[in-house]
Design an enzyme around this catalytic site. Structure first.
Site, mmCIF file in Angstrom:
data_model
loop_
_atom_site.group_PDB
_atom_site.id
_atom_site.type_symbol
_atom_site.label_atom_id
_atom_site.label_comp_id
_atom_site.label_asym_id
_atom_site.label_seq_id
_atom_site.Cartn_x
_atom_site.Cartn_y
_atom_site.Cartn_z
ATOM 1 N N SER A 227 0.836 -1.190 0.000
ATOM 2 C CA SER A 227 0.000 0.000 0.000
ATOM 3 C C SER A 227 0.879 1.250 0.000
ATOM 4 O O SER A 227 2.076 1.187 0.295
ATOM 5 C CB SER A 227 -0.901 0.013 1.236
ATOM 6 O OG SER A 227 -0.118 0.191 2.409
ATOM 7 N N CYS A 282 -3.008 -4.322 -8.121
ATOM 8 C CA CYS A 282 -2.708 -2.894 -8.184
ATOM 9 C C CYS A 282 -2.933 -2.314 -9.571
ATOM 10 O O CYS A 282 -2.981 -1.102 -9.726
ATOM 11 C CB CYS A 282 -1.272 -2.635 -7.727
ATOM 12 S SG CYS A 282 -0.019 -3.302 -8.836
#
Length: 498
Positions: A227, A282
């Site tokens: 993240s 992602c």
């Protein structure tokens, strides 16, 4: 392999000195299936010591010999693709077809790393001055570390350690603690290919292990994917400790759909890009920017029909298109975003929150969610959800859509759907993102290119794999030499090249 997942240090599996075992749960049933050992600072130190001890011999091994080991490793990966995919599906939950495809994308980078004798070629110039030659070398760094996410437990590690090792470094991989088993299998295959002990090591764990690795005095470089908050922490901490760092963070990938687009192609592409792997990637498309209400209405109608065909269940079922999310906690996190979207006024066209899968009442399942009338101020727009949630944002024209995308703090990947080459070219040049697809929904570069985003999606100067990967895992040395044939006196000035 037994039920317990051990570290892999100095050529063998080891539980280490720490006794902190953590359960691993089947995402289909939430039943505990095995346990994984978490490393403490002492375990990390053992792995670093093994890598440090192996570095002198490995760094002086010729690139051709390193390449031969990688060729054998690539062959073993081909032979074990189905086994690797099965391990991914068991611990992550994604479908076997998706797992196999991710293994193949990892193997492509191994193939690229096999060409390391060519990739390490540098410049040589004769007569840069009178009787003076100049040339450069790319030399390995030392002990490198990879910190990888749960969503691609084979592909992302294969984007890191094969190239690092090919360049002459030794490596420590810290895979995600959510699906760690397959990382140990990769290390065993590398060992079977002939890799010397200590060149590749695996340690499992959480933030304790990460912080021990990124601050260790003998670690010289860190590659990390996670993240944005995690990537920023790793970048700041490791940089403070004088490490070379590439840290890849979150994303909010937009697809701009123009009125002239082939809407069947666009809908099919976006459907797979948004809901494939349950949105846990992602590079997933999580926002569609539709130009014009007519485009938005037609696209939503097509997506709604496609979602109705989406079969959800066990990733091992060949007919299933979307498996469970990786953990119960992550499922609850994604569901909370959907609730916020409804509360903040977005229109939930398709609600996948109440889906039930026969035989898996305790599984981490949710269906596809589709929101319309999303605005840039909504939580579902501003945050990376990392689940099967797609947002539609309506704009009036190309300029407004491009501005919207460029104003987003993330800049990982993006796509445009159009048949107008001029618009596509303008978009590809002006859009503020690192990877761009033209009628391609997930523009992950081929292995000979480099992977990486812009803005808050990356904290680094160099990207993963490809030419920039070689640059990251090596340091440049430039040598200037002369072999005088006659004696001469000392020189007190900087060489001018004359």
């Amino acid at each position: 392999m037994n039920k317990d997942v051990h570290h892999f240090i100095n050529g063998k599996q080891t539980p280490g000195s720490n006794k902190n075992w953590q359960p691993l749960r089947d995402p289909l049933t939430n039943q505990i299936t095995k346990q994984v050992i978490y490393a403490d600072a002492a375990d990390v130190n053992k792995a670093v010591e093994a890598a440090k001890e192996a570095f002198p011999a490995w760094s002086t091994t010729t690139p051709a010999k390193r390449s031969q080991i990688l060729f054998r490793f690539k062959t073993l990966l081909d032979q074990h693709t189905d086994q690797l995919a099965q391990l991914i599906t068991e611990e992550h939950g994604k479908t076997l077809s998706d797992a196999r495809a991710s293994v193949q994308r990892g193997i492509a980078v191994v193939e690229y790393a096999c060409g390391i004798p060519n990739h390490l070629q540098t410049q040589f110039s004769t007569a840069v001055g009178t009787n003076i030659d100049g040339y450069s070398l790319r030399q390995p760094l030392g002990v490198c570390v990879g910190i990888t996410p749960f969503n691609f437990p084979v592909m992302v590690p294969l984007w890191m350690f094969p190239l690092a090792i090919a360049c002459g470094n030794t490596f420590i991989l810290k895979p995600s603690e959510r699906d760690p088993t397959v990382a140990v299998k990769l290390a065993e295959l590398m060992q079977a290919a002939g890799l010397p002990d200590g060149v590749l090591n695996i340690v499992h764990g959480d933030k304790v292990a990460v912080d021990a690795l990124i601050t260790h005095r003998d670690v010289v470089a860190i590659s990390a994917v996670g993240s944005t908050a995690v990537a920023q922490h790793i970048h700041q901490t490791a940089s403070f400790h004088h490490k070379r760092v590439q840290a890849f963070g979150g994303a909010k990938n937009h697809a701009l759909v123009m009125p002239d687009a082939d809407l069947d192609h666009a809908a099919n592409s976006i459907f797979g890009a948004a809901y494939g792997s349950a949105g846990e990637r992602c590079m997933a498309i999580s926002v569609v920017v539709a130009v014009g209400n007519e485009t938005a209405d037609a696209l939503i109608a097509k997506l709604t029909d496609l979602i109705a065909t989406l079969k959800i269940g066990s990733g091992s079922d060949k007919d299933v298109l979307m498996g469970p999310l990786v953990t119960r906690d992550h499922l609850h996190r994604v569901l909370s975003f959907v609730e916020k979207g409804v509360h903040e006024g977005a229109k939930l066209v398709v609600d996948g929150r109440q889906i039930k899968v026969d035989g898996y009442a305790e599984g981490n399942f949710m269906g596809a969610c589709l929101f319309d009338n999303v605005t840039p101020k909504m939580t579902i727009y501003t945050n990376e959800i990392f689940g099967p949630v797609l947002c539609i944002v309506r704009v009036d024209d190309f300029a407004e859509g491009l501005e919207l995308i460029n104003n987003n703090p993330y800049g990982n990947g993006t796509a445009i759907f159009t048949v107008d080459a001029n618009i596509a070219r303008e978009f590809s040049i002006r859009v503020q993102a690192g990877m761009v697809g033209i009628n391609v929904p997930i523009p992950v570069p081929a292995a000979q290119f480099s992977f990486g985003g812009w803005k808050s999606s990356i904290f680094a100067d160099l990207n993963l794999h490809g030419p920039e990967g070689v640059q990251f895992y090596t340091k440049l040395k430039t040598i200037t030499s002369t072999w005088p044939s006659i004696p001469h006196g000392p020189e007190f000035h900087i060489p001018t090249g004359a």
